[in-house]
Structures are given as C-alpha cells and as structure tokens.
Design a protein around this motif. Structure first.
Motif, PDB file in Angstrom:
ATOM      1  N   HIS A 106       0.913  -1.180   0.010  1.00  0.00           N
ATOM      2  CA  HIS A 106       0.021   0.039  -0.015  1.00  0.00           C
ATOM      3  C   HIS A 106       0.741   1.232  -0.123  1.00  0.00           C
ATOM      4  O   HIS A 106       0.421   2.417  -0.293  1.00  0.00           O
ATOM      5  N   ASP A 107       2.165   1.229   0.246  1.00  0.00           N
ATOM      6  CA  ASP A 107       2.825   2.363   0.431  1.00  0.00           C
ATOM      7  C   ASP A 107       4.000   2.549  -0.580  1.00  0.00           C
ATOM      8  O   ASP A 107       4.972   3.411  -0.294  1.00  0.00           O
ATOM      9  N   GLU A 108       4.288   1.516  -1.511  1.00  0.00           N
ATOM     10  CA  GLU A 108       5.399   1.681  -2.606  1.00  0.00           C
ATOM     11  C   GLU A 108       4.888   1.387  -3.905  1.00  0.00           C
ATOM     12  O   GLU A 108       3.948   0.841  -4.230  1.00  0.00           O
ATOM     13  N   ASP A 109       5.298   2.207  -4.773  1.00  0.00           N
ATOM     14  CA  ASP A 109       5.006   2.215  -6.257  1.00  0.00           C
ATOM     15  C   ASP A 109       5.942   1.444  -6.998  1.00  0.00           C
ATOM     16  O   ASP A 109       7.075   1.788  -7.165  1.00  0.00           O
ATOM     17  N   GLU A 120      -0.514  -1.792  -5.546  1.00  0.00           N
ATOM     18  CA  GLU A 120      -1.754  -0.832  -5.376  1.00  0.00           C
ATOM     19  C   GLU A 120      -1.319   0.616  -5.519  1.00  0.00           C
ATOM     20  O   GLU A 120      -2.439   1.427  -5.717  1.00  0.00           O
ATOM     21  N   MET A 121      -0.261   0.775  -5.499  1.00  0.00           N
ATOM     22  CA  MET A 121       0.034   2.262  -5.558  1.00  0.00           C
ATOM     23  C   MET A 121       0.789   2.672  -7.168  1.00  0.00           C
ATOM     24  O   MET A 121       0.663   3.824  -7.342  1.00  0.00           O
ATOM     25  N   SER A 122       0.878   1.818  -7.916  1.00  0.00           N
ATOM     26  CA  SER A 122       1.565   1.922  -9.247  1.00  0.00           C
ATOM     27  C   SER A 122       0.642   2.782 -10.127  1.00  0.00           C
ATOM     28  O   SER A 122       1.275   3.834 -10.667  1.00  0.00           O
ATOM     29  N   LEU A 158      -1.352   5.095  -9.258  1.00  0.00           N
ATOM     30  CA  LEU A 158      -1.944   6.358  -8.600  1.00  0.00           C
ATOM     31  C   LEU A 158      -1.288   7.727  -9.188  1.00  0.00           C
ATOM     32  O   LEU A 158      -1.876   8.555  -9.720  1.00  0.00           O
ATOM     33  N   HIS A 159      -0.098   7.406  -9.433  1.00  0.00           N
ATOM     34  CA  HIS A 159       0.701   8.572 -10.250  1.00  0.00           C
ATOM     35  C   HIS A 159       0.554   8.599 -11.562  1.00  0.00           C
ATOM     36  O   HIS A 159       0.401   9.711 -12.137  1.00  0.00           O
TER      37      HIS A 159
END
Length: 441
Positions: free
Chosen positions: A18-21, A36-38, A40-41
């Motif tokens: 949840h906290d790393e891309d 799950e962060m990938s 987002l950006h």
C-alpha cells in the motif's frame, strides 16, 4: 481476496503493498507485476497496467521516458526523472534482474513523486538543523552542569569561556588563552585536551619564561625535547608573553615545521597589545592566535568567587577532618576584596584562616591581618533569606560608600575599584550616594 490479487507465482499480479510504487517488467517490456500504488501517479487503476507494454504506454503519453529499455540496454541500475500524463514528475529507479546467461530477464522499478522527495529533503534538513541545535544545547548544559576538575563556571563570563573551550576541543587549531594569574587558564587547557581526539596522548605544559635562550631550540627540538614528548598530544606554552624577542624568533621557526601536536599558548597579558607595541612577533602571534579564550579576574566574576569559597571550605573540611563555615560578616567581606591573585590567593587566605579559627565558623578576626577590614569598613549584614544578587547589591553599595570616604574624585574611585569612571557615577546614582561638589564628582 482482491480480484486482481493473484498467487505469488502468477505472471501478472497486483502486489498487496500500500505504500510503495513498484512495477516489474519482463525483457519484452511487458508489465507483469504492480503494486496498489502503481497506477496512482499515472491516473489509472493498477490492474489497467498489468499486461501492458511500457513502449505502448510511453507512446500514449502515460509516462515518459520509460526506464526499462535503458536498463536492458545498459545492464545496470539507472535513476531518472519521469513525467506523467497528469503533469507529475517522478524520480524512478530501474534495477536489472539477470538470467543465467547474464542477460536482463526482468526490470524492477520503483518511483517517488519529486514533490514527496522535496518534502523528505526539507524534513531531513529541518532534522539536521534541530540536531545541531540540540548538540549546541547539550554543549551549553555540559558547560553549566558538569564539574570540570575544579574549574568554576557560575558566572556568565566563565560560562562563555567554558562553552568556547568545549567547542574548540573539537578542532586541532592553535589556541591562545589569556587572563590574570590564578584564573584557571591551565585548567581550561587540560579541559580542551581531555575533550579532544588527542585525550589518550600526552599533555605537556612548558613554562616558556624559565627556558634560557641559549638552550631554547635544544629544549624543544632534540630527541627527548618538548615536541617529541608531546607528539600526538597537546603542548601548552605557558607564560608565552615572557619570551624574549630572540626566543620568539626561534619558536616561530620551530613551529613552521609540520608537527603532529595541538598547540595551546597561555598568557597573563594581551598578546595582541604586545604585538601592537612591537614586543611580540606579528608572524608568531598570527600563527598561534587562530582561536582565543579570555578569562577575567575574580573581581569581575562574583558568582564564581561565591562558589569557590564554598568549594574550598568543603575541601578543607575533608583535608583536616573538621567542618567549618564562614561567619556572615567574614563571608560578605571576602566577597568585596580585590583578589589580584584570584583563585590561588583565595585558597591561601581561606586555608590560613581555617587553621587560625578556634570555632566552627571563621570570623573576621581569623583572617590574616592584611585582609581584615577596618572597623568603619565592616558591612554587618545577615545572610538569612538573602539571595546572592541582593547580597552583592548591598556589598556594592557598602564598597562605594567606603571608597567615597577615601577618595576625592570619581576618577580615583574608578582607578581603585578597577571600573570605568562613568560606571562609578552611574552606581553612585543607583545607590543614592551623595557625590559632593568637587570638579570630578
């Protein structure tokens, strides 16, 4: 279970982080794993990235440039700034994973938004500033609260000197310590040595004024001389202001050679004043005076005098097995004396009085004759319930009243008390002491 979360050995999966891309691509540039962060950006869902070619995504403007082709081509870890379709800037790191033939089989990339890194950078900078502040406060507290082998640091002036000494101990630069005799200059030199990286090596103190010019060079330079004795440690040049011009010239030449020692010079008088008067070599002064600490006499450090009186009485009690204290009148009288010999003189007078006294308290009549006050000079004050500032204020008034009786002008009073004439006028007004009508008052 998350509908995109596949088993660990699956070719394509959304990793539950949840906290790393993090994105994993194969050698063809196809994305096989994301977190799950990938997405987002990039403004897309993580699952929408799975199975996609990074070449296609780059052409579509989802991000540019792609890190995978460059890692595959160069076969090494790369870091670059990537722009996204949403206008963000990402710092992306690509790392190769090799097969048995040392060919790149996968590329693992992880990224952070540049703005996040800037926040982290600002935080680290603020943390570094805070650490510097805390270290400074710790040095200050060490100067206030840690007893330094007999050095008294209760006054503002001596606190500053102690803080400077602790700071200078961190560096190997030459240092000059100035102050009247008996003010603790050698103690400060020892303190600097004890807190320096040379503390395990020799501490050698040399009385420069006692070395004849004829053997000056040999005393320092030959085998067994002071430089060899102090090698790796600290060499203290005491009474350097007493060196002859010839000895100064020889010392300057000796110090021009590179040596593994820390130099500390001690002087009772101002070396700069000697230099300006032509009595001290300019080159030697600038060689030694890289940093500077000045100690005032006890007359300008009443808080230190008060603390030292108590300290010496404690030491004498342990030495002679009988505890004594100063009677109030004697205590107040000692606070207003000149003490040209500073700590050494105070210790001598207290020990003599201690041995003379037949009672549990040391009285005015127990003091050496030359230190007893005349009858009209006795302050006569009870200490019970008085703070030190209030007590010193009362003593100051009494001293000024006594001086006013003895001397005709404020200039004479100033010379006798060791303060400026404007200070005398100001203090007389403060204590409402009549000034008379002579031309100076």
């Amino acid at each position: 279970m998350h509908r995109h979360l596949l088993v660990p050995d699956s070719k394509e999966e959304v990793m539950a982080m949840h906290d790393e891309d993090i994105i994993v691509t194969n050698r063809e540039g196809r994305i096989i794993k994301v977190t799950e962060m990938s997405g987002l950006h990039y403004g897309v869902e993580p699952a929408a990235l799975l199975g996609r070619s990074i070449y296609e995504l780059e052409r579509e403007g989802v991000f540019t440039p792609a890190v995978t082709p460059q890692v595959i081509e160069r076969k090494k870890k790369l870091v670059l700034v990537q722009e996204t379709a949403t206008g963000k800037k990402m710092l992306i790191t690509g790392m190769p994973v090799f097969d048995e033939q040392r060919e790149v089989e996968y590329v693992i990339s992880y990224s952070y938004e540049v703005s996040e890194l800037m926040i982290m950078k600002e935080y680290l900078e603020s943390l570094e500033t805070e650490m510097d502040r805390v270290k400074g406060e710790l040095a200050y507290l060490r100067g206030r609260d840690v007893p330094v082998e007999g050095f008294i640091a209760q006054s503002a002036q001596s606190e500053r000197a102690l803080r400077s000494a602790l700071k200078m101990a961190e560096y190997d630069a030459p240092l000059v310590i100035e102050g009247p005799r008996g003010t603790g200059k050698s103690l400060i030199a020892k303190l600097i040595h004890q807190h320096s990286e040379r503390r395990e090596e020799a501490f050698i103190e040399v009385d420069c004024g006692a070395i004849p010019d004829t053997i000056f060079v040999e005393s320092f330079n030959e085998a067994g001389g002071y430089f060899s004795l102090a090698a790796g440690g600290t060499l203290v040049l005491n009474e350097i202001d007493r060196l002859s011009c010839r000895a100064q010239s020889m010392l300057e030449k000796l110090l021009a050679e590179k040596r593994d020692i820390r130099l500390i010079a001690i002087s009772e008088t101002s070396l700069e004043a000697h230099m300006q008067a032509g009595a001290f070599r300019e080159a030697l002064f600038y060689l030694l005076n890289i940093s500077h600490i000045e100690l005032a006499g006890l007359r300008g450090r009443p808080e230190d005098l008060e603390a030292f009186l108590s300290q010496v009485l404690e030491e004498l009690g342990r030495k002679y097995g009988t505890r004594k204290k100063l009677a109030d009148a004697a205590y107040v009288h000692l606070l207003q004396l000149e003490w040209k010999g500073n700590f050494r003189e105070v210790r001598n007078v207290l020990e003599r009085s201690y041995l003379e006294s037949e009672y549990a308290d040391i009285r005015l009549e127990d003091l050496p004759a030359s230190y007893r006050p005349a009858q009209d000079e006795q302050v006569g004050i009870e200490l019970e319930g008085r703070t030190l500032p209030h007590l010193l204020d009362v003593v100051e008034k009494k001293v000024l009243e006594n001086a006013k009786k003895r001397y005709r002008t404020t200039t004479e009073i100033a010379e006798r008390l060791g303060i400026s004439q404007p200070s005398v006028v100001r203090k007389l007004k403060k204590h409402a002491i009549a000034t008379g009508r002579d031309e100076d008052l």
